[in-house]
Scaffold this motif. Structure first.
Motif, PDB file in Angstrom:
ATOM      1  N   THR A 116       0.834  -1.205   0.000  1.00 33.08           N
ATOM      2  CA  THR A 116       0.000   0.000   0.000  1.00 33.08           C
ATOM      3  C   THR A 116       0.870   1.257   0.000  1.00 33.08           C
ATOM      4  O   THR A 116       0.542   2.257  -0.648  1.00 33.08           O
ATOM      5  N   ALA A 117       1.982   1.202   0.718  1.00 32.95           N
ATOM      6  CA  ALA A 117       2.903   2.338   0.732  1.00 32.95           C
ATOM      7  C   ALA A 117       3.470   2.578  -0.668  1.00 32.95           C
ATOM      8  O   ALA A 117       3.646   3.725  -1.094  1.00 32.95           O
ATOM      9  N   LEU A 118       3.752   1.503  -1.402  1.00 34.65           N
ATOM     10  CA  LEU A 118       4.213   1.652  -2.786  1.00 34.65           C
ATOM     11  C   LEU A 118       3.133   2.314  -3.639  1.00 34.65           C
ATOM     12  O   LEU A 118       3.430   3.121  -4.526  1.00 34.65           O
ATOM     13  N   GLY A 119       1.867   1.998  -3.356  1.00 37.14           N
ATOM     14  CA  GLY A 119       0.770   2.645  -4.061  1.00 37.14           C
ATOM     15  C   GLY A 119       0.747   4.140  -3.813  1.00 37.14           C
ATOM     16  O   GLY A 119       0.471   4.935  -4.722  1.00 37.14           O
ATOM     17  N   ALA A 120       1.064   4.539  -2.574  1.00 34.92           N
ATOM     18  CA  ALA A 120       1.111   5.966  -2.242  1.00 34.92           C
ATOM     19  C   ALA A 120       2.241   6.659  -2.997  1.00 34.92           C
ATOM     20  O   ALA A 120       2.091   7.795  -3.464  1.00 34.92           O
ATOM     21  N   VAL A 121       3.369   5.988  -3.132  1.00 31.97           N
ATOM     22  CA  VAL A 121       4.495   6.546  -3.887  1.00 31.97           C
ATOM     23  C   VAL A 121       4.101   6.718  -5.354  1.00 31.97           C
ATOM     24  O   VAL A 121       4.408   7.741  -5.985  1.00 31.97           O
ATOM     25  N   PHE A 122       3.390   5.724  -5.895  1.00 32.27           N
ATOM     26  CA  PHE A 122       2.956   5.796  -7.290  1.00 32.27           C
ATOM     27  C   PHE A 122       2.021   6.979  -7.513  1.00 32.27           C
ATOM     28  O   PHE A 122       2.158   7.724  -8.499  1.00 32.27           O
ATOM     29  N   ILE A 123       1.077   7.180  -6.610  1.00 34.18           N
ATOM     30  CA  ILE A 123       0.135   8.290  -6.740  1.00 34.18           C
ATOM     31  C   ILE A 123       0.866   9.628  -6.684  1.00 34.18           C
ATOM     32  O   ILE A 123       0.551  10.552  -7.442  1.00 34.18           O
ATOM     33  N   SER A 124       1.835   9.743  -5.789  1.00 36.09           N
ATOM     34  CA  SER A 124       2.601  10.992  -5.713  1.00 36.09           C
ATOM     35  C   SER A 124       3.336  11.241  -7.019  1.00 36.09           C
ATOM     36  O   SER A 124       3.456  12.383  -7.483  1.00 36.09           O
ATOM     37  N   GLY A 125       3.822  10.165  -7.668  1.00 35.49           N
ATOM     38  CA  GLY A 125       4.477  10.312  -8.964  1.00 35.49           C
ATOM     39  C   GLY A 125       3.514  10.794 -10.038  1.00 35.49           C
ATOM     40  O   GLY A 125       3.881  11.621 -10.888  1.00 35.49           O
ATOM     41  N   VAL A 126       2.284  10.287 -10.001  1.00 36.17           N
ATOM     42  CA  VAL A 126       1.267  10.743 -10.953  1.00 36.17           C
ATOM     43  C   VAL A 126       1.015  12.238 -10.780  1.00 36.17           C
ATOM     44  O   VAL A 126       0.906  12.988 -11.761  1.00 36.17           O
ATOM     45  N   LEU A 127       0.937  12.685  -9.529  1.00 35.47           N
ATOM     46  CA  LEU A 127       0.730  14.109  -9.261  1.00 35.47           C
ATOM     47  C   LEU A 127       1.886  14.938  -9.794  1.00 35.47           C
ATOM     48  O   LEU A 127       1.688  16.030 -10.336  1.00 35.47           O
ATOM     49  N   PHE A 128       3.115  14.415  -9.666  1.00 41.42           N
ATOM     50  CA  PHE A 128       4.290  15.117 -10.198  1.00 41.42           C
ATOM     51  C   PHE A 128       4.150  15.332 -11.703  1.00 41.42           C
ATOM     52  O   PHE A 128       4.380  16.421 -12.220  1.00 41.42           O
TER      53      PHE A 128
END
Length: 467
Positions: A116-128
């Motif tokens: 789930t933490a990896l999912g949070a990292v992925f979402i932050s990348g999408v926002l970038f």
């Protein structure tokens, strides 16, 4: 009347030169490759540090080696897209600090599954990527005044130097004074000091590739002298170079595919209401860390124009976000621009070929990663210190007579090493700039965008304090 045959003939330019505009920047292919090797050697420690950090939270079979492979792949991808698409000499890899936040805070303390933490990292990348494509990140960078941009460069230099001094054992922790001088008789310290002097002399004598040669010469000294400067000794103690025993042909190791990590991210779980603060923290910290790092590196490389803007900024910032997304998919914490890229820039790297070289070396490290283990921190620490010293030149462009420029610039510079965070230095610099300018009758000299950013930063710090 001269004939056409008498006119000077321009040397042929290769397709590689044309694509990266190598000659145009005053560089050459050999210099770019040498700079890439220098950057790789300076940041290759992440191949071993990242697995040490993340394996404490990610419990899978053969975790250390799988995370090492994922780290190499993520770093290779991030560096290649930065070099090939953005065409800048900025290498990328899983970032220090965010990996610790991922492992120790999110997973081990908050009890959130690592998937789930990896999912949070992925979402932050999408926002970038989204903010980069719409131009928001560039607008924020453009709103930052020139004095702060130069301060960011100098602050990164101070941060690099502090990191180098720490890695060398020259600066150590002290319960009474926070930091203190290390013991000069310790092997790591004297090896690093010898390397520092050698590298400085080579630079003074204008030896091409001085930083790279300094790293290699210092490594040879460490190996020949049998100085205990390598990790892996009994009970965590340092040891002399252990050699390459047990590896194919002495230096090769068979890579494995990190099947336990690839594609394991849980995006659905990360969008849950309870993880908004986690996504926000990943996003906010890396936003200002990467933005500050890229801006500082661009200034150091001479890429900023007369207005302090970076060409191809939208593409460059988007590649930073894309690297974060890919790294999360591969099973690593946030992949971001590396401040150690300054070592390659200091060695003459001026184009994307430098970053491409770093990417290729990270791919090769999956097969010959024991060679990376031959470079101790004592050998790369002098490079960080010297590059940090060179990056301090930006302070001459700050108007130290104007306190509304001097104080924010000073806070930006000093807080990066003291808080061990580029993001904190940039954040407090922006906040103080807006406050001092606004309260001293010069509010209109500040971009409205910068006021908005300062407000968000203040909210973030209040949020963190309450949390």
């Amino acid at each position: 009347m001269s004939r056409a045959s008498d006119l000077p003939v321009s040397p042929p330019v290769s397709a590689l030169d044309r694509y990266f505009e190598i000659t145009k920047t005053g560089s050459n292919i050999r210099q770019e490759i040498r700079a890439g090797i220098t950057t790789f050697l300076t940041m290759s420690y992440i191949l071993f540090v990242n697995p040490q950090v993340l394996s404490s939270a990610i419990k899978i079979d053969n975790a250390f080696v799988q995370i090492l492979m994922t780290t190499a792949i993520a770093a290779a991808f991030g560096s290649l897209v930065m070099g090939l698409i953005a065409r800048y000499p900025f290498a990328q890899a899983p970032g220090m600090g965010l990996n610790a936040f991922f492992a120790y805070t999110v997973v081990l303390t908050q009890g959130i599954a690592w998937q789930t933490a990896l999912g949070a990292v992925f979402i932050s990348g999408v926002l970038f990527v989204v903010l980069s494509v719409v131009g928001a990140r560039q607008a924020i960078v453009k709103a930052i005044p020139l004095s702060l941009k130069f301060a960011i460069t100098a602050g990164i230099g101070a941060f690099l130097a502090f990191l180098g001094l720490k890695n060398a054992g020259i600066v150590v922790t002290n319960p009474a004074t926070f930091v203190a001088m290390g013991r000069l008789v310790d092997p790591t310290v004297w090896v690093a000091l010898i390397g520092l002097i050698i590298s400085a002399v080579l630079l003074k004598r204008k030896v091409t590739g001085a930083i790279l040669y300094g790293i290699l010469i210092t490594t040879v000294i460490a190996i020949i002298s049998r100085a205990p400067v390598y990790a892996g000794g009994p009970k965590g103690a340092l040891q002399a170079f252990p050699g390459f025993e047990g590896k194919i042909l002495g230096i090769f190791a068979t890579p494995i595919w990190p099947s336990g990590l690839v594609g394991q991210l849980d995006i659905g779980g990360a969008v849950g209401l309870g993880l908004i603060s986690v996504v926000f923290t990943f996003f906010f910290v890396d936003f200002f860390d990467a933005t500050g790092t890229l801006t500082g590196l661009a200034q150091r490389s001479g890429f900023l124009d007369a207005n302090g803007d970076m060409p191809r900024a939208r593409r460059t910032f988007a590649m930073d976000g894309l690297a974060a997304m890919f790294g999360a998919f591969m099973g690593s914490s946030t992949t971001t621009a590396y401040v150690e890229s300054a070592s390659g820039i200091g060695a003459g790297g001026r184009t994307g070929l430098t970053a491409v070289t770093v990417g290729v070396l990270f791919l090769l490290s999956m097969f010959i990663w024991p060679l990376a283990a031959a470079i101790p921190a004592a050998a790369t620490a002098p490079a960080l210190i010297l590059v940090g010293a060179m990056m301090m030149e930006g302070v001459i462009h700050v108007d130290w007579e104007d306190m509304s420029e001097a104080l924010p610039s000073f806070l930006t510079i000093i807080l990066m090493p003291l808080t061990f965070s580029i993001a904190n230095g940039v954040s407090l610099g922006v906040i103080s700039y807006c406050l001092v300018k606004g309260l001293s009758g010069e509010a209109r000299k500040v971009s409205p965008i910068l006021y908005g950013v300062a407000a968000l930063l203040i909210i973030r710090y209040i949020w963190l304090a309450e949390g």
